[in-house]
Scaffold this motif. Structure first.
Motif, PDB file in Angstrom:
ATOM      1  N   LEU A   1       1.096  -1.685   0.210  1.00 25.78           N
ATOM      2  CA  LEU A   1      -0.337   0.121  -0.394  1.00 25.78           C
ATOM      3  C   LEU A   1       0.889   0.775   0.082  1.00 25.78           C
ATOM      4  O   LEU A   1       0.604   2.439  -1.209  1.00 25.78           O
ATOM      5  N   LEU A   2       1.613   1.642   0.494  1.00 28.21           N
ATOM      6  CA  LEU A   2       2.738   2.395   1.230  1.00 28.21           C
ATOM      7  C   LEU A   2       3.555   2.738  -0.462  1.00 28.21           C
ATOM      8  O   LEU A   2       3.602   3.471  -0.971  1.00 28.21           O
ATOM      9  N   VAL A   3       3.756   1.429  -1.537  1.00 28.25           N
ATOM     10  CA  VAL A   3       3.882   1.675  -2.629  1.00 28.25           C
ATOM     11  C   VAL A   3       3.591   2.620  -3.411  1.00 28.25           C
ATOM     12  O   VAL A   3       3.634   3.532  -5.171  1.00 28.25           O
ATOM     13  N   ASN A   4       1.716   1.401  -3.730  1.00 28.96           N
ATOM     14  CA  ASN A   4       1.323   2.461  -4.609  1.00 28.96           C
ATOM     15  C   ASN A   4       0.660   3.733  -4.257  1.00 28.96           C
ATOM     16  O   ASN A   4       0.421   4.818  -5.238  1.00 28.96           O
ATOM     17  N   ALA A   5       0.986   4.454  -3.218  1.00 26.43           N
ATOM     18  CA  ALA A   5       0.639   5.755  -2.385  1.00 26.43           C
ATOM     19  C   ALA A   5       2.122   5.967  -2.456  1.00 26.43           C
ATOM     20  O   ALA A   5       1.321   7.506  -3.239  1.00 26.43           O
ATOM     21  N   LEU A   6       2.514   6.068  -3.224  1.00 27.29           N
ATOM     22  CA  LEU A   6       4.118   6.326  -3.411  1.00 27.29           C
ATOM     23  C   LEU A   6       3.937   6.766  -5.662  1.00 27.29           C
ATOM     24  O   LEU A   6       4.246   7.625  -5.897  1.00 27.29           O
ATOM     25  N   VAL A   7       3.189   5.510  -5.976  1.00 23.90           N
ATOM     26  CA  VAL A   7       2.839   5.842  -7.261  1.00 23.90           C
ATOM     27  C   VAL A   7       2.053   7.200  -7.174  1.00 23.90           C
ATOM     28  O   VAL A   7       2.070   7.499  -8.227  1.00 23.90           O
ATOM     29  N   VAL A   8       1.025   6.829  -6.621  1.00 17.71           N
ATOM     30  CA  VAL A   8      -0.309   7.696  -7.040  1.00 17.71           C
ATOM     31  C   VAL A   8       0.781   9.350  -7.506  1.00 17.71           C
ATOM     32  O   VAL A   8       0.107   9.944  -7.687  1.00 17.71           O
ATOM     33  N   GLY A   9       1.567   9.348  -5.474  1.00 18.68           N
ATOM     34  CA  GLY A   9       2.299  10.662  -5.961  1.00 18.68           C
ATOM     35  C   GLY A   9       3.142  11.383  -7.058  1.00 18.68           C
ATOM     36  O   GLY A   9       2.848  12.456  -6.931  1.00 18.68           O
ATOM     37  N   VAL A  10       3.357  10.156  -7.609  1.00 16.35           N
ATOM     38  CA  VAL A  10       4.649  10.251  -8.752  1.00 16.35           C
ATOM     39  C   VAL A  10       3.777  10.523  -9.686  1.00 16.35           C
ATOM     40  O   VAL A  10       3.608  11.619 -10.401  1.00 16.35           O
ATOM     41  N   VAL A  11       2.334   9.837  -9.664  1.00 16.29           N
ATOM     42  CA  VAL A  11       1.622  10.367 -11.352  1.00 16.29           C
ATOM     43  C   VAL A  11       0.921  11.637 -11.200  1.00 16.29           C
ATOM     44  O   VAL A  11       0.860  12.271 -12.033  1.00 16.29           O
ATOM     45  N   THR A  12       0.421  12.504 -10.414  1.00 16.09           N
ATOM     46  CA  THR A  12       0.058  12.671  -9.402  1.00 16.09           C
ATOM     47  C   THR A  12       0.872  14.700  -9.333  1.00 16.09           C
ATOM     48  O   THR A  12       0.100  15.791 -10.342  1.00 16.09           O
ATOM     49  N   ALA A  13       2.086  14.355  -9.580  1.00 22.12           N
ATOM     50  CA  ALA A  13       2.927  15.424  -9.731  1.00 22.12           C
ATOM     51  C   ALA A  13       3.132  15.106 -10.789  1.00 22.12           C
ATOM     52  O   ALA A  13       3.348  16.594 -11.528  1.00 22.12           O
ATOM     53  N   LEU A  14       3.830  14.663 -11.987  1.00 20.40           N
ATOM     54  CA  LEU A  14       3.318  14.753 -13.223  1.00 20.40           C
ATOM     55  C   LEU A  14       2.425  15.149 -13.654  1.00 20.40           C
ATOM     56  O   LEU A  14       2.713  15.900 -14.904  1.00 20.40           O
ATOM     57  N   PHE A  15       1.422  14.960 -13.336  1.00 25.23           N
ATOM     58  CA  PHE A  15       0.041  15.335 -13.376  1.00 25.23           C
ATOM     59  C   PHE A  15       0.270  16.911 -13.667  1.00 25.23           C
ATOM     60  O   PHE A  15      -0.634  18.199 -14.706  1.00 25.23           O
ATOM     61  N   ALA A  16       0.552  17.437 -12.489  1.00 25.91           N
ATOM     62  CA  ALA A  16       0.356  19.148 -12.283  1.00 25.91           C
ATOM     63  C   ALA A  16       1.613  19.696 -13.083  1.00 25.91           C
ATOM     64  O   ALA A  16       0.631  21.061 -13.191  1.00 25.91           O
ATOM     65  N   VAL A  17       2.535  18.878 -13.156  1.00 23.60           N
ATOM     66  CA  VAL A  17       3.608  19.114 -14.111  1.00 23.60           C
ATOM     67  C   VAL A  17       2.904  20.173 -15.562  1.00 23.60           C
ATOM     68  O   VAL A  17       3.169  20.614 -16.704  1.00 23.60           O
ATOM     69  N   TRP A  18       2.481  18.784 -15.999  1.00 23.24           N
ATOM     70  CA  TRP A  18       1.972  18.886 -16.925  1.00 23.24           C
ATOM     71  C   TRP A  18       1.292  19.917 -17.354  1.00 23.24           C
ATOM     72  O   TRP A  18       0.543  21.166 -18.622  1.00 23.24           O
ATOM     73  N   LEU A  19       0.080  20.115 -16.160  1.00 24.04           N
ATOM     74  CA  LEU A  19      -1.060  21.007 -16.325  1.00 24.04           C
ATOM     75  C   LEU A  19      -0.718  22.583 -16.581  1.00 24.04           C
ATOM     76  O   LEU A  19      -1.051  23.751 -17.074  1.00 24.04           O
ATOM     77  N   ILE A  20       0.915  23.037 -15.822  1.00 27.68           N
ATOM     78  CA  ILE A  20       1.398  24.222 -15.512  1.00 27.68           C
ATOM     79  C   ILE A  20       2.032  24.533 -16.806  1.00 27.68           C
ATOM     80  O   ILE A  20       1.879  25.136 -17.631  1.00 27.68           O
TER      81      ILE A  20
ATOM     82  N   GLY B   1       0.874  18.994  -6.143  1.00 27.36           N
ATOM     83  CA  GLY B   1       0.276  17.266  -6.490  1.00 27.36           C
ATOM     84  C   GLY B   1       0.694  16.810  -6.084  1.00 27.36           C
ATOM     85  O   GLY B   1      -0.074  15.492  -5.794  1.00 27.36           O
ATOM     86  N   GLY B   2       2.456  16.265  -5.771  1.00 25.67           N
ATOM     87  CA  GLY B   2       2.632  14.689  -5.776  1.00 25.67           C
ATOM     88  C   GLY B   2       2.616  14.921  -4.102  1.00 25.67           C
ATOM     89  O   GLY B   2       1.999  14.053  -3.650  1.00 25.67           O
ATOM     90  N   PHE B   3       2.653  15.373  -3.119  1.00 20.35           N
ATOM     91  CA  PHE B   3       2.502  15.515  -1.469  1.00 20.35           C
ATOM     92  C   PHE B   3       0.755  15.546  -1.489  1.00 20.35           C
ATOM     93  O   PHE B   3      -0.025  14.914  -0.178  1.00 20.35           O
ATOM     94  N   GLY B   4      -0.242  16.164  -3.019  1.00 21.85           N
ATOM     95  CA  GLY B   4      -1.507  15.873  -2.344  1.00 21.85           C
ATOM     96  C   GLY B   4      -2.023  14.635  -2.706  1.00 21.85           C
ATOM     97  O   GLY B   4      -2.711  14.210  -2.515  1.00 21.85           O
ATOM     98  N   GLY B   5      -1.617  14.050  -4.250  1.00 23.97           N
ATOM     99  CA  GLY B   5      -1.656  12.679  -4.531  1.00 23.97           C
ATOM    100  C   GLY B   5      -0.920  11.470  -3.115  1.00 23.97           C
ATOM    101  O   GLY B   5      -2.310  10.580  -3.179  1.00 23.97           O
ATOM    102  N   PHE B   6      -0.367  11.438  -2.882  1.00 20.66           N
ATOM    103  CA  PHE B   6       0.001  10.988  -1.516  1.00 20.66           C
ATOM    104  C   PHE B   6      -0.460  11.266  -0.512  1.00 20.66           C
ATOM    105  O   PHE B   6      -0.682   9.837   0.293  1.00 20.66           O
ATOM    106  N   GLY B   7      -0.772  11.903   0.120  1.00 17.80           N
ATOM    107  CA  GLY B   7      -1.275  12.383   1.066  1.00 17.80           C
ATOM    108  C   GLY B   7      -3.016  11.979   0.507  1.00 17.80           C
ATOM    109  O   GLY B   7      -3.627  11.027   1.959  1.00 17.80           O
ATOM    110  N   ILE B   8      -3.720  11.775  -0.238  1.00 12.31           N
ATOM    111  CA  ILE B   8      -5.199  11.538  -0.331  1.00 12.31           C
ATOM    112  C   ILE B   8      -5.170   9.950  -0.900  1.00 12.31           C
ATOM    113  O   ILE B   8      -6.017   8.840  -0.056  1.00 12.31           O
ATOM    114  N   ALA B   9      -4.463   9.213  -1.142  1.00 14.19           N
ATOM    115  CA  ALA B   9      -3.553   7.768  -1.739  1.00 14.19           C
ATOM    116  C   ALA B   9      -3.754   6.803  -0.748  1.00 14.19           C
ATOM    117  O   ALA B   9      -3.871   6.383   0.106  1.00 14.19           O
ATOM    118  N   SER B  10      -2.769   8.006   0.554  1.00 13.29           N
ATOM    119  CA  SER B  10      -2.321   7.157   1.788  1.00 13.29           C
ATOM    120  C   SER B  10      -3.774   7.213   3.217  1.00 13.29           C
ATOM    121  O   SER B  10      -3.573   6.345   3.212  1.00 13.29           O
TER     122      SER B  10
END
Length: 141
Positions: free
Chosen positions: A36-55, A77-86
């Motif tokens: 579950l931690l690895v999955n939360a980290l993956v969600v954090g990375v994906v949301t960070a990349l999506f946030a950068v793409w949006l900018i 984006g990364g911390f937000g995604g990681f937090g919600i996924a956690s």
């Protein structure tokens, strides 16, 4: 408690349960939490990349006047995604722990309510070297 017992009695039952099935519980807890931690980290990375793409590809008005906008967007984006996924995965982790405790305490409840799931968990339980007592054995005790 879950079965109508007092919290002190139910707590003692859980401590006794971990005394007899402790290594199974520790292994289950470690591996499930790790996945579950690895999955939360993956969600954090994906949301960070999506946030950068949006900018980068979004309207300039979203980042007007901001310096280091990609870094800020990636961190937020990364911390937000990681937090919600956690938060979501902690619910899954709690359900996993509850299932283990309830199955170890009385597996025959699952046998009566969901026989297919009981069969799968029983196979895994036997691979761990644990035996499931018959319903009749519990009634005699």
């Amino acid at each position: 408690g879950i079965h109508g017992y007092s919290y002190i009695y139910a707590g003692k039952q859980v401590v006794d349960l971990f005394a007899t099935h402790g290594m199974v519980a520790i292994g289950n807890d470690f591996f499930a939490s790790l996945v579950l931690l690895v999955n939360a980290l993956v969600v954090g990375v994906v949301t960070a990349l999506f946030a950068v793409w949006l900018i980068d590809f979004g309207p300039d008005s979203w980042s007007k006047g901001a310096s280091d906008k990609e870094i800020v967007a990636g961190l937020v984006g990364g911390f937000g995604g990681f937090g919600i996924a956690s938060i979501v995965f902690s619910l899954v982790d709690g359900a996993n722990k509850a299932t283990l405790v309830l199955f170890a305490e009385n597996p025959h409840v699952l046998e009566h309510t969901n026989p297919d799931d009981f069969g799968r968990l029983s196979k895994v339980w036997s691979l761990l070297g644990k035996e499931i007592e018959d319903d009749d054995d519990e009634a005699k005790a």
